[in-house]
Design an enzyme around this catalytic site. Structure first.
Site, mmCIF file in Angstrom:
data_model
loop_
_atom_site.group_PDB
_atom_site.id
_atom_site.type_symbol
_atom_site.label_atom_id
_atom_site.label_comp_id
_atom_site.label_asym_id
_atom_site.label_seq_id
_atom_site.Cartn_x
_atom_site.Cartn_y
_atom_site.Cartn_z
ATOM 1 N N ASP A 174 -7.023 1.724 -7.751
ATOM 2 C CA ASP A 174 -5.659 1.914 -7.266
ATOM 3 C C ASP A 174 -4.695 0.900 -7.899
ATOM 4 O O ASP A 174 -5.121 -0.212 -8.211
ATOM 5 C CB ASP A 174 -5.614 1.792 -5.725
ATOM 6 C CG ASP A 174 -6.118 0.446 -5.181
ATOM 7 O OD1 ASP A 174 -7.168 -0.033 -5.641
ATOM 8 O OD2 ASP A 174 -5.447 -0.112 -4.298
ATOM 9 N N HIS A 190 -4.003 -3.136 -8.153
ATOM 10 C CA HIS A 190 -5.312 -3.613 -7.697
ATOM 11 C C HIS A 190 -6.347 -3.395 -8.809
ATOM 12 O O HIS A 190 -7.287 -4.178 -8.967
ATOM 13 C CB HIS A 190 -5.700 -2.852 -6.424
ATOM 14 C CG HIS A 190 -6.656 -3.579 -5.540
ATOM 15 N ND1 HIS A 190 -7.178 -3.029 -4.395
ATOM 16 C CD2 HIS A 190 -7.196 -4.827 -5.627
ATOM 17 C CE1 HIS A 190 -7.998 -3.908 -3.825
ATOM 18 N NE2 HIS A 190 -8.025 -4.998 -4.550
ATOM 19 N N GLU A 221 0.850 -1.200 0.000
ATOM 20 C CA GLU A 221 0.000 0.000 0.000
ATOM 21 C C GLU A 221 0.880 1.242 0.000
ATOM 22 O O GLU A 221 1.840 1.333 0.774
ATOM 23 C CB GLU A 221 -0.883 0.028 1.257
ATOM 24 C CG GLU A 221 -1.926 -1.058 1.317
ATOM 25 C CD GLU A 221 -3.248 -0.649 0.649
ATOM 26 O OE1 GLU A 221 -3.347 0.486 0.139
ATOM 27 O OE2 GLU A 221 -4.170 -1.496 0.650
HETATM 28 ZN ZN LIG Z 1 -6.251 -1.674 -3.254
#
Ligand SMILES: [Zn+2]
Length: 286
Positions: free
Chosen positions: A194, A184, A110
């Site tokens: 994202d 993603h 992330e």
């Molecule tokens: Zn994601």
């Protein structure tokens, strides 16, 4: 700075990064995944996202790491275990495997980032109302979240954050043989945006794998060969002050990535596949 993964933990210059353990994980991987999935947090600080990954109010999401905008890393799930980052997802990997639900087949990285923004007067702001200066303007290739077809603002990724993610991805290549990096928005294209258009995936793959973006694109052009009978030290950085990671046998094939002075960062190739990354001195390669 040297980033590595040892026993599932991320280390920078030999020290474990901070670990804010997420409760959202599963039994250990039987085999390490070969895929990295890139995300944005759609949020503020990396610390706030790490806290959310351990919140009982969270319906269940996590990732192996969150990378702050300044490049600092918070680990939330060991690389030995699945994180709950992919959700409903599907992918045909580069080996032809059709994977449904990628949590057990990938690692999640992330990036702290507000993602897609909304207009605020002449500028742009996060969904929480935080003004974001100089956003990246772009249209998502799968369509914008708001259905618009004109460029919208997306928080841009600072270079320090990208460099840190590249170093971590290289460490995952070294530790687990990662051979594919996806977004993603690649594996869940109907519901996720994202890491989005502000994330230059082609460049990222090139920085990690050192080629046009595919680990198997083993064009011989520009490759180098270790040319020292007793072998050559592969180092963690561009100088003899950096740690020796491995001794490369004479004849090892290398793919150059970048150069600093007389030092060259390279992918070490085995049967044409990158298996390691580090630095070598130009005097010992041909
Ligand atoms: Zn994601």
């Amino acid at each position: 700075m040297a980033t590595r993964i040892r026993n599932g933990r991320v280390q920078v210059d030999g020290t474990n990064v901070s670990f804010v353990e997420s409760r959202y994980t599963s039994a250990a991987f039987a085999r390490p995944p070969k895929i990295l999935v890139m995300h944005f947090t759609y949020g503020g600080t990396a610390a706030s996202s790490a806290a959310w990954f351990n919140s009982p109010d969270n319906p269940g999401s996590s990732a192996q790491v969150v990378i702050e905008r300044d490049g600092s890393i918070i680990q939330c799930v060991s690389f030995d275990r699945p994180a709950w980052h992919a959700g409903t997802s599907e992918w045909r990997d580069r080996h032809g495997n059709h994977i449904v639900g990628l949590n057990r087949s990938s690692f999640g990285i992330e990036l702290a980032n507000w993602g897609f923004l909304k207009r605020a007067g002449s500028g742009w702001q996060s969904y929480t109302g935080r003004p974001i200066a100089d956003p990246f303007m772009g249209v998502h290739r799968n369509g914008n979240p708001d259905g618009s077809t004109q460029p919208i603002g997306w928080e841009d990724y600072p270079e320090a954050q990208i460099r840190s993610a590249v170093a971590l991805a290289r460490a995952a290549v070294d530790a687990y043989g990662i051979d594919e990096i996806v977004g993603h928005d690649d594996i869940a294209p109907t519901r996720k945006w994202d890491p989005g258009p502000a994330f230059d995936m082609a460049r990222f793959r090139e920085l990690v794998f050192g080629d046009a973006g595919n680990a198997d694109d083993s064009t011989a052009t520009g490759e180098l060969t270790v040319n020292v009978a007793e072998g050559l030290n592969l180092r963690a950085g561009p100088g003899t002050q950096f740690a020796v990671m491995v001794l490369l046998a004479n004849g090892t094939r290398l793919r150059p990535l970048e150069r600093q002075g007389r030092w060259i960062s390279v992918s070490v190739l085995q049967n044409g596949q990158p298996v390691n990354t580090g630095w070598v001195h130009e005097a010992y390669v041909a």
